[in-house]
Design a protein around this motif. Structure first.
Motif, PDB file in Angstrom:
ATOM      1  N   VAL A  27      53.036  40.619  42.286  1.00  0.00           N
ATOM      2  CA  VAL A  27      52.538  42.196  42.962  1.00  0.00           C
ATOM      3  C   VAL A  27      51.513  43.250  42.394  1.00  0.00           C
ATOM      4  CG1 VAL A  27      54.074  44.137  43.080  1.00  0.00           C
ATOM      5  CG2 VAL A  27      55.226  41.996  43.808  1.00  0.00           C
ATOM      6  N   ILE A  28      51.686  43.248  41.068  1.00  0.00           N
ATOM      7  CA  ILE A  28      51.030  44.186  40.634  1.00  0.00           C
ATOM      8  C   ILE A  28      49.773  44.148  39.534  1.00  0.00           C
ATOM      9  CG2 ILE A  28      52.647  45.365  39.663  1.00  0.00           C
ATOM     10  CD1 ILE A  28      52.930  44.047  36.636  1.00  0.00           C
ATOM     11  N   LEU A  29      49.020  42.164  39.276  1.00  0.00           N
ATOM     12  CA  LEU A  29      48.462  41.701  39.473  1.00  0.00           C
ATOM     13  C   LEU A  29      47.592  40.770  40.430  1.00  0.00           C
ATOM     14  CD1 LEU A  29      49.207  40.827  35.309  1.00  0.00           C
ATOM     15  CD2 LEU A  29      47.710  42.754  36.174  1.00  0.00           C
ATOM     16  N   ASN A  30      48.033  41.337  41.625  1.00  0.00           N
ATOM     17  CA  ASN A  30      46.867  40.812  42.276  1.00  0.00           C
ATOM     18  C   ASN A  30      45.768  40.603  42.673  1.00  0.00           C
ATOM     19  OD1 ASN A  30      46.030  40.104  45.036  1.00  0.00           O
ATOM     20  ND2 ASN A  30      48.088  40.564  46.259  1.00  0.00           N
ATOM     21  N   VAL A  31      45.232  38.859  42.199  1.00  0.00           N
ATOM     22  CA  VAL A  31      43.943  39.083  42.277  1.00  0.00           C
ATOM     23  C   VAL A  31      43.429  39.584  43.345  1.00  0.00           C
ATOM     24  CG1 VAL A  31      41.368  37.221  42.063  1.00  0.00           C
ATOM     25  CG2 VAL A  31      43.362  37.000  40.624  1.00  0.00           C
ATOM     26  N   GLY A  32      43.639  39.411  44.168  1.00  0.00           N
ATOM     27  CA  GLY A  32      42.489  39.957  45.688  1.00  0.00           C
ATOM     28  C   GLY A  32      42.766  41.147  45.879  1.00  0.00           C
ATOM     29  N   LYS A  33      43.122  42.676  45.268  1.00  0.00           N
ATOM     30  CA  LYS A  33      43.612  43.356  45.511  1.00  0.00           C
ATOM     31  C   LYS A  33      42.805  43.527  44.161  1.00  0.00           C
ATOM     32  CE  LYS A  33      47.351  44.787  48.027  1.00  0.00           C
ATOM     33  NZ  LYS A  33      48.063  45.829  47.824  1.00  0.00           N
TER      34      LYS A  33
ATOM     35  N   PHE B 124      42.276  45.395  37.097  1.00  0.00           N
ATOM     36  CA  PHE B 124      44.169  45.369  36.585  1.00  0.00           C
ATOM     37  C   PHE B 124      44.431  46.538  37.289  1.00  0.00           C
ATOM     38  CE2 PHE B 124      42.171  40.871  36.633  1.00  0.00           C
ATOM     39  CZ  PHE B 124      42.716  40.019  37.953  1.00  0.00           C
ATOM     40  N   LYS B 125      43.863  47.550  37.175  1.00  0.00           N
ATOM     41  CA  LYS B 125      43.860  49.413  36.388  1.00  0.00           C
ATOM     42  C   LYS B 125      45.875  49.261  36.424  1.00  0.00           C
ATOM     43  CE  LYS B 125      43.371  53.163  34.774  1.00  0.00           C
ATOM     44  NZ  LYS B 125      42.684  53.670  33.821  1.00  0.00           N
ATOM     45  N   LEU B 126      46.674  49.182  37.672  1.00  0.00           N
ATOM     46  CA  LEU B 126      47.491  49.113  38.302  1.00  0.00           C
ATOM     47  C   LEU B 126      48.543  48.343  37.258  1.00  0.00           C
ATOM     48  CD1 LEU B 126      50.192  50.723  39.955  1.00  0.00           C
ATOM     49  CD2 LEU B 126      50.110  48.554  41.565  1.00  0.00           C
TER      50      LEU B 126
END
Length: 486
Positions: free
Chosen positions: A420-426, A431-433
């Motif tokens: 959820v929080i380290l989604n590579v695609g997004k 990976f700021k979030l």
């Protein structure tokens, strides 16, 4: 004084100095007979446990190596099916872990663990014969379920035999097999692929599973002989009657009590005692905040300044750092007589520093450092489990349950939170979030050390009151009242 006497005094001084250094490095001062007891235990229990863990972690890495070495094309694995390989394994692991720990309290580990290891070996061989993706998924679920008893079972066993000056470093040595497996897996696949690809009509990736099955078979056979159960119930053939009593005396000296039949009263006691909740929460935080190195290569690749070889090479520096620091924390913790929370503060602090550094994205050098320093935080795990064995010293069943539940919940959270929080695609490559959230979780991990310390102090004081003031109450938060060696 003549010259010969002078030489003898200097020799004795040198020998005594060397002896003191050995005692600092390895287990502290103790009678010679006890040293031999522990050495014998290391020869049997530690060799079986460390080799077995190495083989299991080797298999975890080999599924990836097999995938990139022909399995993807041969079985037509596509889309998100690669991710499902991990998902099915994790599901099996989670399903098997807590029931396995309960079974470990009902059956002799010397029978139960080798039997599970043998089944694990059979399933590993079966990977060499798979013909479809569905078969791989089914086997991944089974291999996860059969792997789940091993690590937590070994830690529970160690807690039944080793004292506070011995335990953390043994768990760290055991845990360090994972680093060796991670580094060895790639070399193994490369060697097998080069030497056996096409041999007898089989592709190299199938030979990889055959090889893994072959090297795992000795662990189940050796386990039948090497696993000593509990000091109070052992039937190990490598222990004499006199030495069995000495092992029991060692455990009695630190109030490590004999196992008792599991009952509803025991379950109720465990579920109403703080360790199962506080330790589980601590391990959830720890499992989550030790994930960043898995995304190091993604960030390196995004820079477009390194070769594929370098992108794969740089993360191994983290593995090396993790190995050294894991052993260092455990050695210091045991060397100071079982100081747990003090040793855990160091990796927890390193974790926060690394997490904030990566989240801030200050510069290339700072981010590189932030990723690598995260590996220096993995060593909290062995010290924490050593502490758990001492906190639950007087109840073997609670000890097994707490370790099983905590490990299960930790694995359950890393199965979905990083997605959820380290989604590579997004969120790649910065990976700021994810790293901002993990910075907060890192603070929570640090705080949990002192929450555990608070409850340990409270139990120590209550125990001393019950015993009419007998026992020492320390201010350092270690479980010295009940675990201090005599």
């Amino acid at each position: 004084m003549n010259e010969d006497s002078s030489l003898n005094i200097r020799d004795q001084h040198r020998r005594s100095k060397w002896t003191r250094i050995q005692e600092i490095i390895w287990d502290g001062p103790r009678p010679e007979v006890e040293k031999r007891l522990v050495q014998r235990l290391d020869i049997f229990l530690m060799t079986w446990a460390t080799y077995g863990y190495f083989v299991r972690l080797l298999d975890s890495g080999n599924i990836t190596n097999a995938y990139v070495s022909g399995m993807k094309e041969d079985l037509n694995i596509h889309g998100n099916q690669y991710n499902l390989l991990t998902t099915f394994f994790t599901c099996g692991y989670l399903v098997g872990q807590i029931p396995s720990q309960l079974l470990l309290t009902k059956f002799r580990p010397s029978y139960y663990l080798p039997a599970v290891e043998f089944l694990w070996t059979i399933i590993t061989f079966c990977f060499a014969a798979v013909q479809s993706t569905k078969q791989v998924f089914a086997l991944r679920f089974l291999i996860g379920m059969l792997e789940s008893p091993f690590a937590v079972g070994v830690i529970t066993l160690m807690g039944s035999w080793y004292t506070p000056r011995e335990l953390a470093k043994r768990i760290a040595i055991f845990y360090s097999a994972s680093y060796a497996a991670s580094m060895f897996s790639g070399y193994l696949q490369a060697g097998i692929y080069q030497g056996l690809d096409g041999h007898l009509g089989l592709p190299g990736w199938r030979w990889l599973f055959i090889f893994c099955g072959i090297i795992s078979l000795p662990t189940s056979i050796w386990g039948l002989y090497a696993i000593p159960d509990s000091p109070y119930t052992t039937r190990a053939r490598w222990l004499s009657g006199d030495s069995k009593q000495l092992y029991i005396d060692r455990m009695k000296n630190i109030d490590r009590r004999a196992p008792a039949p599991l009952s509803w009263a025991k379950i109720r006691k465990t579920m109403t005692h703080w360790p199962i909740y506080i330790i589980s929460l601590m391990l959830i935080f720890h499992c989550l905040v030790t994930q960043p190195l898995n995304y190091f290569a993604v960030w390196l690749k995004s820079l477009n300044r390194f070769s594929v070889y370098q992108i794969n090479l740089f993360p191994t520096a983290g593995q090396a750092l993790g190995l050294v620091t894991t052993l260092a924390y455990a050695w210091v913790s045991d060397g100071l007589g079982g100081k747990r929370w003090q040793a855990m503060v160091v990796p927890a602090t390193c974790n926060f520093v690394g997490m904030v550094t990566v989240a801030s994205g200050a510069s290339y050098g700072a981010t590189f450092f932030g990723y690598l320093i995260n590996a220096a935080t993995w060593g909290l795990w062995p010290v924490l489990y050593a502490w758990v064995n001492e906190i639950c010293h007087d109840d073997a069943e609670e000890r097994a349950t707490v370790i099983g539940v905590a490990q299960t919940l930790g694995q359950a959270f890393i199965a979905w939170v990083p997605v959820v929080i380290l989604n590579v695609g997004k969120y790649a490559p910065k990976f700021k979030l994810g790293f901002t959230v993990m910075s907060v979780l890192s603070v929570c991990e640090f705080g949990m050390i002192f929450v555990i310390k608070y409850f340990v102090d409270r139990d120590m004081k209550a125990s001393a009151v019950v015993e009419n003031g007998v026992g020492r109450i320390g201010s350092d938060g270690d479980s010295q009242v009940v675990t201090q060696e005599k």
